[in-house]
Design a protein around this motif. Structure first.
Motif, mmCIF file in Angstrom:
data_model
loop_
_atom_site.group_PDB
_atom_site.id
_atom_site.type_symbol
_atom_site.label_atom_id
_atom_site.label_comp_id
_atom_site.label_asym_id
_atom_site.label_seq_id
_atom_site.Cartn_x
_atom_site.Cartn_y
_atom_site.Cartn_z
ATOM 1 N N MET A 183 0.831 -1.207 0.000
ATOM 2 C CA MET A 183 0.000 0.000 0.000
ATOM 3 C C MET A 183 0.864 1.255 0.000
ATOM 4 O O MET A 183 0.554 2.236 -0.684
ATOM 5 C CB MET A 183 -0.942 0.000 1.203
ATOM 6 C CG MET A 183 -2.047 -1.034 1.126
ATOM 7 S SD MET A 183 -3.368 -0.787 2.352
ATOM 8 C CE MET A 183 -2.454 -0.927 3.898
ATOM 9 N N GLY A 184 1.945 1.226 0.772
ATOM 10 C CA GLY A 184 2.842 2.371 0.793
ATOM 11 C C GLY A 184 3.509 2.593 -0.552
ATOM 12 O O GLY A 184 3.591 3.721 -1.043
ATOM 13 N N GLU A 185 3.982 1.512 -1.164
ATOM 14 C CA GLU A 185 4.640 1.622 -2.466
ATOM 15 C C GLU A 185 3.664 2.051 -3.556
ATOM 16 O O GLU A 185 4.057 2.709 -4.525
ATOM 17 C CB GLU A 185 5.283 0.281 -2.828
ATOM 18 C CG GLU A 185 6.474 -0.072 -1.947
ATOM 19 C CD GLU A 185 6.986 -1.482 -2.149
ATOM 20 O OE1 GLU A 185 8.101 -1.767 -1.682
ATOM 21 O OE2 GLU A 185 6.271 -2.304 -2.771
ATOM 22 N N ALA A 186 2.394 1.683 -3.399
ATOM 23 C CA ALA A 186 1.375 2.068 -4.379
ATOM 24 C C ALA A 186 0.884 3.496 -4.175
ATOM 25 O O ALA A 186 0.084 3.999 -4.973
ATOM 26 C CB ALA A 186 0.193 1.101 -4.312
ATOM 27 N N GLY A 187 1.343 4.148 -3.113
ATOM 28 C CA GLY A 187 0.924 5.520 -2.848
ATOM 29 C C GLY A 187 -0.484 5.626 -2.306
ATOM 30 O O GLY A 187 -1.139 6.661 -2.455
ATOM 31 N N LEU A 188 -0.959 4.571 -1.636
ATOM 32 C CA LEU A 188 -2.306 4.576 -1.068
ATOM 33 C C LEU A 188 -2.306 5.069 0.372
ATOM 34 O O LEU A 188 -3.328 5.564 0.855
ATOM 35 C CB LEU A 188 -2.910 3.170 -1.129
ATOM 36 C CG LEU A 188 -2.881 2.485 -2.505
ATOM 37 C CD1 LEU A 188 -3.471 1.094 -2.403
ATOM 38 C CD2 LEU A 188 -3.626 3.316 -3.538
ATOM 39 N N THR A 195 -1.378 7.366 7.009
ATOM 40 C CA THR A 195 -2.346 8.351 6.527
ATOM 41 C C THR A 195 -2.834 7.959 5.135
ATOM 42 O O THR A 195 -2.034 7.642 4.251
ATOM 43 C CB THR A 195 -1.713 9.753 6.466
ATOM 44 O OG1 THR A 195 -1.337 10.150 7.789
ATOM 45 C CG2 THR A 195 -2.687 10.774 5.895
ATOM 46 N N LEU A 196 -4.144 7.976 4.953
ATOM 47 C CA LEU A 196 -4.726 7.600 3.667
ATOM 48 C C LEU A 196 -4.455 8.670 2.616
ATOM 49 O O LEU A 196 -4.587 9.868 2.881
ATOM 50 C CB LEU A 196 -6.234 7.399 3.816
ATOM 51 C CG LEU A 196 -6.652 6.124 4.544
ATOM 52 C CD1 LEU A 196 -8.101 6.215 4.993
ATOM 53 C CD2 LEU A 196 -6.458 4.921 3.645
ATOM 54 N N LEU A 197 -4.096 8.228 1.424
ATOM 55 C CA LEU A 197 -3.816 9.128 0.311
ATOM 56 C C LEU A 197 -4.774 8.799 -0.831
ATOM 57 O O LEU A 197 -4.797 7.662 -1.303
ATOM 58 C CB LEU A 197 -2.371 8.952 -0.165
ATOM 59 C CG LEU A 197 -1.283 9.179 0.888
ATOM 60 C CD1 LEU A 197 0.080 8.777 0.328
ATOM 61 C CD2 LEU A 197 -1.271 10.634 1.342
ATOM 62 N N PRO A 198 -5.575 9.752 -1.282
ATOM 63 C CA PRO A 198 -6.512 9.457 -2.372
ATOM 64 C C PRO A 198 -5.774 9.080 -3.647
ATOM 65 O O PRO A 198 -4.754 9.678 -3.990
ATOM 66 C CB PRO A 198 -7.287 10.769 -2.540
ATOM 67 C CG PRO A 198 -6.408 11.821 -1.938
ATOM 68 C CD PRO A 198 -5.654 11.154 -0.832
ATOM 69 N N SER A 199 -6.280 8.073 -4.331
ATOM 70 C CA SER A 199 -5.668 7.627 -5.583
ATOM 71 C C SER A 199 -6.012 8.590 -6.706
ATOM 72 O O SER A 199 -7.161 9.005 -6.853
ATOM 73 C CB SER A 199 -6.163 6.226 -5.949
ATOM 74 O OG SER A 199 -5.652 5.272 -5.057
ATOM 75 N N LEU A 200 -5.007 8.922 -7.492
ATOM 76 C CA LEU A 200 -5.190 9.781 -8.660
ATOM 77 C C LEU A 200 -4.825 8.959 -9.894
ATOM 78 O O LEU A 200 -3.709 9.046 -10.404
ATOM 79 C CB LEU A 200 -4.319 11.036 -8.541
ATOM 80 C CG LEU A 200 -4.583 11.914 -7.309
ATOM 81 C CD1 LEU A 200 -3.561 13.037 -7.225
ATOM 82 C CD2 LEU A 200 -6.004 12.475 -7.349
ATOM 83 N N PRO A 220 -8.547 4.034 -2.612
ATOM 84 C CA PRO A 220 -9.198 5.087 -1.827
ATOM 85 C C PRO A 220 -9.636 6.239 -2.729
ATOM 86 O O PRO A 220 -8.943 7.246 -2.873
ATOM 87 C CB PRO A 220 -8.105 5.510 -0.831
ATOM 88 C CG PRO A 220 -6.819 5.146 -1.484
ATOM 89 C CD PRO A 220 -7.099 3.952 -2.344
ATOM 90 N N ILE A 221 -10.783 6.052 -3.362
ATOM 91 C CA ILE A 221 -11.368 7.065 -4.231
ATOM 92 C C ILE A 221 -12.861 7.128 -3.958
ATOM 93 O O ILE A 221 -13.446 6.200 -3.399
ATOM 94 C CB ILE A 221 -11.127 6.765 -5.731
ATOM 95 C CG1 ILE A 221 -11.623 5.358 -6.083
ATOM 96 C CG2 ILE A 221 -9.664 6.920 -6.085
ATOM 97 C CD1 ILE A 221 -11.464 5.005 -7.548
ATOM 98 N N ARG A 222 -13.476 8.220 -4.369
ATOM 99 C CA ARG A 222 -14.922 8.374 -4.213
ATOM 100 C C ARG A 222 -15.644 7.453 -5.179
ATOM 101 O O ARG A 222 -15.044 6.881 -6.086
ATOM 102 C CB ARG A 222 -15.325 9.835 -4.459
ATOM 103 C CG ARG A 222 -14.727 10.808 -3.455
ATOM 104 C CD ARG A 222 -15.338 10.612 -2.083
ATOM 105 N NE ARG A 222 -14.644 11.393 -1.058
ATOM 106 C CZ ARG A 222 -14.887 11.286 0.236
ATOM 107 N NH1 ARG A 222 -15.808 10.432 0.679
ATOM 108 N NH2 ARG A 222 -14.218 12.014 1.111
#
Length: 224
Positions: A183-188, A195-200, A220-222
């Motif tokens: 998850m960290g490597e994927a930037g999530l 801390t949660l990071l929204p996926s772009l 983690p997206i809407r």
């Protein structure tokens, strides 16, 4: 080997695949082997639906990847393990997804997203955690996802899956660490504090995933 390739579809009484003790996300390795598969001809695509996963077809490059040491791993045994693990995950991608992963111009962020998707599809327990915990917490406005959240998730799942209860503490810890590493490597999530990071997701990748919209549940997206 039957059942060894493609997405893990859980049925009553089925045990989870729990062999993701190698490497975290494996995005660079995934891109290398995806490129090798496409350079090897992949498939004509004529006999396969656009949304069909590669399944066992990806295994055709296994021996070539090992013999050529394309991942540049020092020992033969480690090389075999890594190639096997990466190919299993790639088997859960569609040919269109794999082509995008292999393309030279694909942004690395999208490559990481595809390897996270591959991990979630191949390992149902990872995909369920992504959907039921990671994304749910993001949608509810909770700022973090923690190892405690993962432990509670596994405890709840173990009521129906005795194989989770049978894990040794060391193995359970290794599996949890690899999920958070991925998850960290994927930037999530932030690697330091969860801390949660929204996926772009890039526009080309978003268009590809529209063919299988359930894929968005792993990020983690809407609502998409």
């Amino acid at each position: 080997m039957p059942g060894a390739y493609g997405s893990e579809i859980m049925r009553e009484g089925q045990r989870y695949r729990l062999s993701f003790t190698v490497g975290g996300l494996l995005a660079p390795q995934g891109r290398i082997l995806a490129s090798l598969f496409m350079a090897d001809g992949g498939s004509s695509g004529d006999l396969h639906a656009p949304g069909a996963e590669l399944g066992e077809r990806i295994a055709c490059i296994r021996q070539r990847a090992i013999d050529g040491d394309v991942l540049a791993i020092r020992t033969h045994a480690a090389n075999v393990r890594m190639v096997r693990e990466v190919l299993k995950r790639l088997s859960a991608l569609t040919e269109r997804e794999l082509r995008y992963l292999a393309a030279a111009g694909t942004p690395m962020d999208d490559c990481r997203a595809l390897m996270w998707l591959a991990m979630c599809r191949y390992y149902a327990i990872v995909g369920e955690f992504a959907d039921e915990v990671l994304r749910d917490r993001y949608l509810m406005g909770m700022p973090t996802v923690t190892r405690g959240d993962h432990d509670r998730f596994i405890l709840a799942k173990s009521m129906w899956h005795p194989e989770l209860e049978e894990l040794s503490p060391a193995t359970a810890g290794k599996l949890r660490s690899n999920v958070f590493k991925a998850m960290g490597e994927a930037g999530l999530v932030e690697k330091t504090d969860g801390t949660l990071l929204p996926s772009l997701l890039g526009a080309p990748l978003t268009a590809i995933l529209e063919c299988r919209p359930e894929s968005f549940a792993y990020f983690p997206i809407r609502e998409h």
